[in-house]
Design an enzyme around this catalytic site. Structure first.
Site, short mmCIF file in Angstrom:
data_model
loop_
_atom_site.label_atom_id
_atom_site.label_comp_id
_atom_site.label_asym_id
_atom_site.label_seq_id
_atom_site.Cartn_x
_atom_site.Cartn_y
_atom_site.Cartn_z
CD GLU A 13 1.28 -3.33 3.50
OE1 GLU A 13 1.02 -2.13 3.31
OE2 GLU A 13 0.46 -4.12 4.00
NE ARG A 49 3.21 -0.06 2.73
CZ ARG A 49 2.80 -0.06 1.45
NH1 ARG A 49 3.33 0.79 0.58
NH2 ARG A 49 1.89 -0.91 1.05
CG ASP A 50 5.91 -1.17 6.56
OD1 ASP A 50 5.61 -0.01 6.87
OD2 ASP A 50 5.13 -1.93 5.94
CD1 TRP A 63 1.48 5.70 7.91
CD2 TRP A 63 1.87 4.55 6.04
NE1 TRP A 63 0.43 5.93 7.05
CE2 TRP A 63 0.64 5.24 5.89
CE3 TRP A 63 2.33 3.76 4.98
CZ2 TRP A 63 -0.13 5.15 4.74
CZ3 TRP A 63 1.57 3.67 3.82
CH2 TRP A 63 0.34 4.36 3.71
CG ASN A 89 -2.97 -0.02 11.34
OD1 ASN A 89 -3.31 1.06 11.77
ND2 ASN A 89 -2.12 -0.13 10.35
CG ASP A 90 0.71 -2.26 10.62
OD1 ASP A 90 -0.46 -2.59 10.40
OD2 ASP A 90 1.45 -1.80 9.73
CD1 TRP A 139 -4.95 2.37 9.08
CD2 TRP A 139 -5.36 3.85 7.46
NE1 TRP A 139 -3.74 2.74 8.55
CE2 TRP A 139 -3.96 3.65 7.55
CE3 TRP A 139 -5.84 4.75 6.53
CZ2 TRP A 139 -3.06 4.31 6.72
CZ3 TRP A 139 -4.94 5.42 5.70
CH2 TRP A 139 -3.56 5.19 5.80
#
Ligand code: DQQ
Length: 665
Positions: free
Chosen positions: A336, A281-282, A217, A157-158, A182
């Site tokens: 996000e 997050r992120d 993450w 994913n990201d 995932w």
């Protein structure tokens, strides 16, 4: 033939045998003390041997009285011949029944000859099953892209922590090393010297600490002034608490940055009061301000208000939370993968993330990936050095209300500044539109967009322009060009020489003379209302890609013009997947957006990057982008054709069409 000889000779031999006739199996024969040369003549049957000693004197048991010999021979002959005839019949029957299996491989000539009659034979059900399994395999394997970034297998994913370091572009990504769905999120890692050809490396980070036991993450890289990189990322703890953590290269002299070490001070940041432990997050790339403090933004939410928190530090170890948010927008939900960077109002070069000084020639872009609708929104504005907040230029185009990087399937994007070519580059995650079951069958899921160069549109100052990095053009091969073709209402023209599943297409249309027509008041046009088949006046017109010869499969990318009640013409661009595949279980949403076409532009243009199961569309030199996933079953490889079409009632002039075949990366 040998079988027939055996069947005739066998009873004769037995009948004529002067003494004992033994049936000896291969194994027995091997173990027998009677060796072949001792035993004399051996008549070979199928797995059996008839022993006929020459020197009968040495074998008393073979001595038979002469008088009984005649009767015995006739009796044995008749009896055994009957048995053999029965055996021959059985054998013939078996041969007839299993002829297709026993038949030797046919020559090409044989095949051609028997083609007609063979087609009338009933096909055994197993063959049918195998054939459909092969078709499924072909269908699934045709979906793998040839020049988009994707790991060899499993889920991705990201995009995470992209950076340029010591001659290499580094690309990390959210990755499940165990399955095509995932979960068990780690950081995959690849390097490249041109952003197109990638070399996979070992996993950069795995969930091996209590604070990231449930997943490593998303996060970002920052290259510090001394040239060394750090990574900040979100860890999901064994109790599902989100925290921010740091990792540094074990050996910063290694240009491939193969090993990453999580620092002992982790976790560095935990959710502050008022922020849920799963809403934090992120972290972004850090930027350095004139107060010599580094700052990062982190996505969060309060109730349904999406926001970006700011933390500051001088050493990446001691952090403090800034009292005001970088920005927040009510009703947008969890933010996000926030991104925040400067863009130049005057030049076409990208800018380092730390370029935050007040400068009238610099704007800032804030991007948030909205968890609630899975879209990446950006807004252009200014960063206030005094208040340390971002202020959008146009509140109507704030996060969640206005512009998106991409109006198709595109999420959790991230940019980085490439000092080697002074450009800002955008990566975006493109998920699948098929079922999870299909992903498991094909063993992989998701691709990344072709990296895109981002600049501020100097004509408007209010939107970005995106374009595939120029390195992609190194894959361009054979090219066909067509010019000045009038597409009358209802026209459909196959583009000869442009078939294939790996294409780079650029097309421009003359902007139609809309003033000659009065249109009755029109409703706002929605791409999803009928897609490419809804007939209008100026449009739909554009391209079909992944189109079968008989058009049962086709993906249309097109323009549609409408006149608003206030007299303004609106140009809408759409990507219509509704007829893109005969397969079931696929999301066929029709994507699109109205574009901000400058009145001085007398053309409409598209660039389509076509790669097996993805179409990336760049509209009007990158003013808007639409990425779609398509899964044709017939229109694959050389059977994927390109057409020009005009489903409107007014003629449209295609100015230039260029189609390049693309090599694999
Ligand atoms: N994906 C990551 C999160 C991020 C989300 C987990 C966005 O860090 O918020 O895989 O897709």
């Amino acid at each position: 033939m040998p079988l027939l000889v055996q069947c005739v000779c066998f009873p004769i031999a037995i009948a004529m045998a002067p003494g004992k006739v033994s049936f000896v199996s291969d194994k027995e024969r091997r173990n027998s003390r009677v060796a072949e040369n001792e035993a004399g003549k051996i008549l070979e049957g199928k797995g059996f041997y008839v022993l006929m000693p020459d020197n009968k004197a040495d074998y008393p048991e073979f001595k038979t009285p002469a008088r009984s010999l005649g009767t015995c021979i006739i009796f044995r002959f008749v009896f055994l011949t009957a048995i053999c005839i029965a055996m021959i019949m059985c054998l013939l029957l078996l041969i007839c029944l299993y002829q297709p299996l026993l038949a030797p491989a046919k020559s090409v000539k044989d095949t051609a000859r028997s083609k007609q009659s063979a087609s009338k034979l009933p096909v055994p059900s197993t063959t049918k099953g195998e054939r459909s399994a092969n078709l499924v395999d072909k269908f699934l394997s045709s979906q793998r892209t040839a020049f988009h970034f994707q790991p060899e297998k499993n889920w991705m994913n990201d995009p995470n922590g992209p950076m340029f370091y010591r001659g290499y572009y580094h690309f990390f990504y959210q990755y499940n090393p165990d399955a095509a769905v995932w979960g068990n999120i780690t950081w995959g890692h690849s390097v490249s010297t041109d952003l197109i050809h990638w070399h996979p490396l070992n996993l950069a980070m795995v969930p091996d600490q209590w604070y990231d036991a449930e997943g490593v993450w998303s996060g970002s890289a920052t290259v510090l002034p001394d040239g060394k990189p750090i990574i900040l990322y979100t860890g999901l703890s064994n109790e599902s608490v989100q925290s921010q953590n740091m990792a540094v290269p074990e050996d910063s002299f290694d240009p491939l940055l193969r090993k990453w070490v999580k620092v002992p001070q982790n976790p560095m940041l935990v959710p502050p009061p008022g922020i849920g432990y799963t809403d934090f997050r992120d972290p972004t790339t850090a930027w350095l301000e004139s107060d010599r403090l580094w700052r990062i933004a982190i996505g969060a939410k309060e109730g349904t208000t999406g926001l970006a928190l700011v933390y500051k530090t001088s050493d990446f170890l001691d952090w403090s939370l800034q009292s005001n948010f970088l920005h927040k927008v009510a009703g947008t939900g969890m933010w996000e993968c926030v991104d925040f960077y400067p863009v130049s109002l005057t030049g076409t070069n990208g800018m380092d993330t730390s370029k935050v000084e007040v400068d009238l020639l610099v704007k800032h872009v804030l991007k948030a990936s909205l968890y609630d609708n899975k879209h990446d929104y950006y807004t252009v504005g200014v960063y206030s050095g005094d208040f340390k907040t971002f202020i959008p230029d146009d509140p109507a185009k704030d996060i969640g209300l206005g512009l998106r990087y991409d109006y198709g399937k595109f999420y959790a994007s991230k940019t980085f500044y490439d000092p080697a070519q002074e450009r800002r580059i955008l990566w975006g995650w493109v998920n699948e539109s098929d079922s999870e079951l299909d992903d498991l069958k094909k063993g992989w899921a998701s691709v990344q967009t072709i990296p895109r160069t981002l600049i501020l549109d100097r004509h408007t100052g209010s939107n970005l322009l995106q374009w595939p990095v120029h390195e992609l053009e190194s894959l361009r091969g054979d090219k066909v060009v067509f010019q000045d073709k009038v597409l009358d209402g209802g026209a459909l023209v196959k583009v000869d020489g442009a078939s294939g599943a790996q294409l780079d297409i650029e097309v421009s249309f003359k902007y139609p003379d809309v003033h000659k027509l009065y249109l009755p008041e029109q409703k706002e046009y929605e791409c999803s209302q009928g897609g490419a088949t809804l007939r209008g006046v100026f449009g739909p017109f554009g391209l079909l890609v992944f189109a079968a010869d008989n058009l049962v499969e086709q993906t249309a990318v097109y323009f549609y013009l409408t006149l608003r009640p206030d007299g303004k013409w609106v140009t809408t661009v759409c990507s219509d997947q509704s007829r893109s595949s005969l397969a079931t279980g696929i999301d066929r949403t029709v994507y699109g957006t109205a574009i901000n076409k400058s009145p001085t532009e007398n053309f409409l243009s598209l660039r389509l990057i076509v790669d097996h199961s993805i179409v990336e569309t760049f509209v009007q030199q990158g003013i808007a982008c639409i990425t779609s996933r398509v899964y044709p079953t017939i229109a694959i490889d050389r059977d994927a054709h390109v057409f020009l079409f005009n489903n409107g009632s007014e003629s449209i002039t295609m100015q230039t069409l260029q189609v390049w075949q693309m090599s694999s990366a």
